[in-house]
Design a protein around this motif. Structure first.
Motif, mmCIF file in Angstrom:
data_model
loop_
_atom_site.group_PDB
_atom_site.id
_atom_site.type_symbol
_atom_site.label_atom_id
_atom_site.label_comp_id
_atom_site.label_asym_id
_atom_site.label_seq_id
_atom_site.Cartn_x
_atom_site.Cartn_y
_atom_site.Cartn_z
ATOM 1 N N SER A 186 0.881 -1.140 -0.051
ATOM 2 C CA SER A 186 0.001 0.049 -0.059
ATOM 3 C C SER A 186 0.870 1.187 -0.071
ATOM 4 N N TYR A 187 0.383 2.226 -0.657
ATOM 5 C CA TYR A 187 1.019 3.607 -0.176
ATOM 6 C C TYR A 187 1.148 4.145 0.878
ATOM 7 N N SER A 188 0.002 3.420 1.953
ATOM 8 C CA SER A 188 -0.330 4.136 3.071
ATOM 9 C C SER A 188 -0.149 3.169 4.311
ATOM 10 N N ARG A 189 0.586 3.708 5.477
ATOM 11 C CA ARG A 189 0.798 3.037 6.517
ATOM 12 C C ARG A 189 -0.652 2.564 7.115
ATOM 13 N N PRO A 190 -0.696 1.268 7.704
ATOM 14 C CA PRO A 190 -2.128 1.070 8.350
ATOM 15 C C PRO A 190 -2.142 1.897 9.483
ATOM 16 N N MET A 191 -3.424 2.311 9.583
ATOM 17 C CA MET A 191 -3.701 3.197 10.758
ATOM 18 C C MET A 191 -3.900 2.474 12.062
ATOM 19 N N GLY A 192 -4.251 1.291 11.779
ATOM 20 C CA GLY A 192 -4.329 0.187 13.118
ATOM 21 C C GLY A 192 -3.193 -0.216 13.749
ATOM 22 N N MET A 193 -1.801 -0.294 13.270
ATOM 23 C CA MET A 193 -0.873 -0.711 13.199
ATOM 24 C C MET A 193 0.127 -0.378 14.352
ATOM 25 N N SER A 194 0.762 -1.487 15.098
ATOM 26 C CA SER A 194 1.579 -1.119 16.232
ATOM 27 C C SER A 194 3.096 -1.072 15.702
ATOM 28 N N PRO A 195 4.001 -0.084 16.200
ATOM 29 C CA PRO A 195 3.690 0.822 17.367
ATOM 30 C C PRO A 195 2.813 1.872 16.731
ATOM 31 N N ALA A 196 2.015 2.595 17.451
ATOM 32 C CA ALA A 196 1.300 3.784 16.993
ATOM 33 C C ALA A 196 2.046 4.884 16.902
ATOM 34 N N SER A 197 1.718 5.818 16.150
ATOM 35 C CA SER A 197 2.185 7.407 16.055
ATOM 36 C C SER A 197 1.508 8.391 17.021
ATOM 37 N N SER A 198 2.491 9.390 17.457
ATOM 38 C CA SER A 198 1.729 10.306 18.471
ATOM 39 C C SER A 198 1.073 11.304 17.522
ATOM 40 N N GLY A 199 0.995 11.219 16.216
ATOM 41 C CA GLY A 199 0.584 12.550 15.391
ATOM 42 C C GLY A 199 -0.598 12.677 15.522
ATOM 43 N N TRP A 200 -1.962 11.772 15.793
ATOM 44 C CA TRP A 200 -3.334 12.460 15.767
ATOM 45 C C TRP A 200 -3.394 13.021 17.228
ATOM 46 N N GLY A 201 -2.640 12.438 18.404
ATOM 47 C CA GLY A 201 -2.754 13.001 19.622
ATOM 48 C C GLY A 201 -1.971 14.364 19.467
ATOM 49 N N ASP A 202 -0.904 14.499 18.973
ATOM 50 C CA ASP A 202 -0.223 15.838 18.876
ATOM 51 C C ASP A 202 -1.143 16.904 18.114
ATOM 52 N N PHE A 203 -1.593 16.435 17.137
ATOM 53 C CA PHE A 203 -2.505 17.483 16.319
ATOM 54 C C PHE A 203 -3.839 17.835 17.159
ATOM 55 N N LEU A 204 -4.612 17.017 17.957
ATOM 56 C CA LEU A 204 -5.568 17.302 18.773
ATOM 57 C C LEU A 204 -5.255 18.116 20.010
ATOM 58 N N TYR A 205 -4.083 17.598 20.490
ATOM 59 C CA TYR A 205 -3.452 18.573 21.530
ATOM 60 C C TYR A 205 -3.335 19.959 21.134
ATOM 61 N N SER A 206 -2.772 20.430 19.743
ATOM 62 C CA SER A 206 -2.542 21.504 19.392
ATOM 63 C C SER A 206 -3.708 22.262 19.269
ATOM 64 N N ARG A 207 -4.887 21.522 19.048
ATOM 65 C CA ARG A 207 -5.998 22.420 18.830
ATOM 66 C C ARG A 207 -6.853 22.755 20.157
ATOM 67 N N GLY A 208 -6.079 22.267 21.459
ATOM 68 C CA GLY A 208 -6.600 22.466 22.776
ATOM 69 C C GLY A 208 -7.504 21.593 23.428
ATOM 70 N N ALA A 209 -7.351 20.350 22.462
ATOM 71 C CA ALA A 209 -8.103 19.177 23.208
ATOM 72 C C ALA A 209 -7.236 18.571 24.268
ATOM 73 N N ARG A 210 -8.019 17.950 25.309
ATOM 74 C CA ARG A 210 -7.162 17.240 26.329
ATOM 75 C C ARG A 210 -7.791 15.923 26.630
#
Length: 442
Positions: A186-210
């Motif tokens: 695939s051209y894409s990394r499987p989103m459910g794969m381990s180890p996970a990335s902090s990317g989604w959490g980092d983005f939400l945190y940057s928007r003010g989400a906790r």
């Protein structure tokens, strides 16, 4: 751009005319010029010419290939809301339109070594057992050289396709075990794969989400694995997982979901659900005036067609993609749009990210087929894809990938986009993609 010697081009033209016997083949010569995965196979061409002189068609009988045709298969999960020809309401129909555009463009150039590319479709309706049956149908009597897949239920047939060493290029990797299957690309990394990335959490945190609530689909191992990865991502970014919610695969019970989010005291949502469900979530939370800090959908929600149902009620929600979004308007996007208008005109005015995923997936598979030699086999196609070490989909990827290293090596980098106030368009959040760090503690 590679330029072949005139003698090499002539030799390839002779091969095409002799083996394929196409009418007027002197007018259309298959060329590697300007195409990914081009090769200089002069020695192979000379060998084939000798074999042709000694006895005609030199390739052994193999699944999916004869002197005129390369046959592929496609497995997807059709949307219940989409009828025949409904490209706007069915992400899988958009995926197919993108495939049609890329294969149509290639066939107009003479196919691959003079062979025309065709494919047969199986719809698994999102059911794992039907996915397994679809794979057997395409690779048994269906005789496919390789499979294009865009399914939410690929876990059903994945073990059998792996055991049979059938090459698969997946546009929507929903099988949690895909990274361990050496026949899947695939051209894409499987989103459910381990180890996970902090990317989604980092983005939400940057928007003010906790405090985030994740949403996945009942009976869908793939979406639940993605939600679990998002929970690990959120914790790595310093967020609290307020709730892990499941919705039915049918119509959304918006009132119930709103009450669950409110009870969990979540200030944000990340959802791995079909695009119509995501925009129903956006509508329900807007109508309930929950005042969420951020709502984030996966890459299938990058769709103006699906967004239209929610309109301004979805203003401000986010999505992400792992390819260059249309808003960048690159020459590669123009090539895609031109081919879509020519070979899949029913989708040209409604093109969304799923069509682009179909184009990229077909292009990746074609890159392997072209590199598999004049007599391609499933084994040769697998070898070609396993040794492909640089691929950028002609400029459509955010950065080149190295398929040879496998799905597990792909970097989780995304462009995040925000729905504008008009409820009809998207705008990239930043000028460059965001790449998370690997979550070392699960």
């Amino acid at each position: 751009m590679r330029r072949h010697r005139r003698s090499h081009a002539a030799a390839r033209a002779v091969i095409t005319c002799v083996l394929v016997a196409v009418t007027g083949c002197g007018a259309h010569e298959t060329s590697d010029t300007g195409q990914p995965g081009g090769r200089d196979d002069t020695a192979v061409t000379k060998s084939l010419l000798r074999q042709v002189a000694q006895g005609g068609y030199p390739c052994a009988t193999t699944p999916g290939v004869d002197r005129d045709t390369i046959r592929l298969g496609m497995v997807y999960s059709g949307s219940p809301s989409g009828g025949p020809g409904d490209t706007g309401g069915d992400p899988s129909a958009q995926f197919r339109a993108g495939v049609d555009a890329r294969l149509g463009e290639q066939n107009a150039l003479g196919g691959v070594d003079g062979r025309r590319l065709t494919y047969r479709i199986e719809d698994d309706h999102g059911i794992p057992t039907r996915n397994a049956a679809a794979g057997r149908s395409l690779t048994g009597a269906g005789d496919a050289l390789g499979i294009l897949r865009f399914s939410s239920a690929s876990v059903g047939g994945a073990p059998e396709l792996a055991a049979a060493a059938v090459p698969v290029v997946d546009g929507h990797v929903s099988d949690p075990g895909a990274a361990t299957r050496t026949n899947v690309f695939s051209y894409s990394r499987p989103m459910g794969m381990s180890p996970a990335s902090s990317g989604w959490g980092d983005f939400l945190y940057s928007r003010g989400a906790r405090r985030v609530a994740t949403v996945a689909v009942q009976l869908s191992d793939g979406t639940q694995a993605m939600a679990a990865a998002a929970q690990r991502s959120a914790r790595a970014a310093g967020m609290r997982v307020a709730a892990s919610l499941l919705v039915s695969p049918g119509p959304l019970d918006g009132e119930r979901l709103v009450e669950q989010i409110r009870a969990a005291d979540a200030d944000s949502v990340i959802a791995f659900v079909p695009a119509p469900t995501f925009y129903a979530i956006a509508t329900a939370t807007h109508n309930a005036a929950l005042g969420l800090t951020a709502i984030l959908g996966d890459q299938t929600t990058y769709s103006k067609n699906e967004l239209a149902a929610a309109g301004t009620r979805a203003a401000g929600v986010y999505t992400f993609v792992d390819y260059a979004p249309f808003e960048l308007a690159t020459p590669a996007h123009q090539r895609f749009r031109t081919a879509l208008t020519t070979y899949a005109p029913q989708a040209a005015t409604l093109a969304d990210g799923n069509a682009l995923i179909g184009w990229i997936s077909a292009d990746l598979l074609l890159t392997g087929v072209r590199a598999a030699g004049p007599c391609p086999t499933r084994a040769a196609l697998l070898t070609a894809l396993r040794t492909l070490d640089h691929y950028d989909a002609g400029g459509l990827l955010l950065a080149p990938i190295n398929p040879a290293k496998g799905l597990a090596a792909a970097t989780a980098c995304y462009d995040y986009l925000r729905v504008n106030k008009d409820g009809a368009t998207f705008t990239p959040v930043a000028a460059t993609p965001r790449c998370g760090r690997t979550v070392t503690t699960e």
